[in-house]
Design an enzyme around this catalytic site. Structure first.
Site, PDB file in Angstrom:
ATOM      1  N   ASP A  94       0.950  -1.208  -0.162  1.00  0.00           N
ATOM      2  CA  ASP A  94       0.077  -0.354  -0.068  1.00  0.00           C
ATOM      3  C   ASP A  94       0.902   1.757  -0.006  1.00  0.00           C
ATOM      4  O   ASP A  94       1.043   1.155   1.050  1.00  0.00           O
ATOM      5  CB  ASP A  94      -1.169  -0.091   1.440  1.00  0.00           C
ATOM      6  CG  ASP A  94      -1.833  -0.869   1.417  1.00  0.00           C
ATOM      7  OD1 ASP A  94      -1.797  -2.079   0.762  1.00  0.00           O
ATOM      8  OD2 ASP A  94      -3.489  -0.383   1.610  1.00  0.00           O
ATOM      9  N   LYS A 158      -6.575   3.680  -3.383  1.00  0.00           N
ATOM     10  CA  LYS A 158      -7.102   3.679  -2.440  1.00  0.00           C
ATOM     11  C   LYS A 158      -7.176   4.789  -1.534  1.00  0.00           C
ATOM     12  O   LYS A 158      -6.657   5.559  -2.128  1.00  0.00           O
ATOM     13  CB  LYS A 158      -6.314   2.996  -0.852  1.00  0.00           C
ATOM     14  CG  LYS A 158      -6.523   2.493   0.548  1.00  0.00           C
ATOM     15  CD  LYS A 158      -5.105   2.341   0.912  1.00  0.00           C
ATOM     16  CE  LYS A 158      -5.193   2.137   2.319  1.00  0.00           C
ATOM     17  NZ  LYS A 158      -4.067   1.381   3.268  1.00  0.00           N
ATOM     18  N   LYS A 192     -10.106   0.508  -2.583  1.00  0.00           N
ATOM     19  CA  LYS A 192      -9.669  -0.255  -0.761  1.00  0.00           C
ATOM     20  C   LYS A 192     -10.286   1.654  -0.193  1.00  0.00           C
ATOM     21  O   LYS A 192      -9.130   2.804   0.097  1.00  0.00           O
ATOM     22  CB  LYS A 192      -8.303  -0.394  -0.319  1.00  0.00           C
ATOM     23  CG  LYS A 192      -8.546  -0.058   0.740  1.00  0.00           C
ATOM     24  CD  LYS A 192      -7.349  -0.933   1.297  1.00  0.00           C
ATOM     25  CE  LYS A 192      -6.711  -1.839   2.582  1.00  0.00           C
ATOM     26  NZ  LYS A 192      -5.410  -1.598   2.802  1.00  0.00           N
TER      27      LYS A 192
END
Length: 238
Positions: A94, A158, A192
């Site tokens: 991430d 995300k 996400k």
């Protein structure tokens, strides 16, 4: 309504606290396997990747963060951290997009970095989730960065680090979903939601929003995640 089991199965159970210890991470990993099923992934800081890997079955991914949380670390450090994480067993990276550089007119910094980290991840069979930090961006910036990330090879878009006041929002999620739709890459690019998703109703709202765009079958771990810690506690006690 999506069931509690369905919410758990798309959850990235997360602990990214300066106070984390091996005991904290062991407890987190143990919680990842619960009565409602296994979570999709456990996300921890780099020093704990190997420990998490040793505590979890292959069916639960191990994720870590790089260029976190500010998004302005040197590329060499981000590359080194990514390589170390993958060596330690991480399945997912991430990475915070260098959004401040983008806001200063340097879009190529984020484009080149995302492409490089995506290449490193994909060579090892890992996935790259790019954190846009949508709470620090306007709608146009969210859409532009999302497009850059998809073109550069990101596997997930995300929303947030969870380290600034504004986390995930339905508005930001709607923009990301539409950019994914317009790209035609919804089979290979997911979303996400992270940053402040604590309540069951909020999780359901995000899941329903995605289902309205791509169908309920899209709302599964391969293409949809919720980054959370308190959310699982709330599910298990309700």
């Amino acid at each position: 309504m999506f069931t509690k089991n369905q919410i758990v199965q798309v959850m990235d159970l997360t602990s990214l606290n300066e106070t984390d210890t091996p005991a904290t991470i062991i407890a987190l990993c143990d919680k990842a396997r619960n009565a409602l099923g296994d979570v999709a992934a456990v996300c921890v800081y780099l020093p704990f990747v190997a420990l998490a890997k040793s505590r979890l079955p292959e069916t639960v991914a191990v994720a870590t963060v790089v260029n976190f949380p500010t998004g302005d670390e040197p590329a060499e450090q981000i590359i080194a951290d990514t390589q170390q994480a993958l060596q330690d067993g991480a399945n997912e990276i991430d990475m915070v997009f260098p959004y401040r550089a983008f806001q200063q007119g340097q879009a190529e910094v984020g484009r080149d970095l995302t492409a490089k980290i995506a290449q490193i991840c994909h060579e090892k069979g890992a996935k790259l989730k790019v954190i846009l930090e949508t709470g620090a961006l306007n709608d146009e910036e969210i859409a532009q960065i999302a497009q850059i990330c998809i073109q550069a090879g990101a596997d997930f878009l995300k929303t947030s680090t969870g380290k600034i006041p504004q986390g995930a929002s339905l508005n930001a999620a709607a923009i990301l979903l539409q950019v994914i739709k317009k790209s035609g890459k919804q089979d290979g690019v997911g979303i996400k939601l992270s940053g402040g998703v604590r309540e069951i109703q909020a999780a359901h709202d995000f899941m329903q929003q995605a289902a309205d765009v791509f169908g309920a079958d899209w709302v599964q771990a391969a293409t949809f995640r919720i980054g959370a810690s308190a959310l699982l506690d709330n599910i298990l006690k309700n």
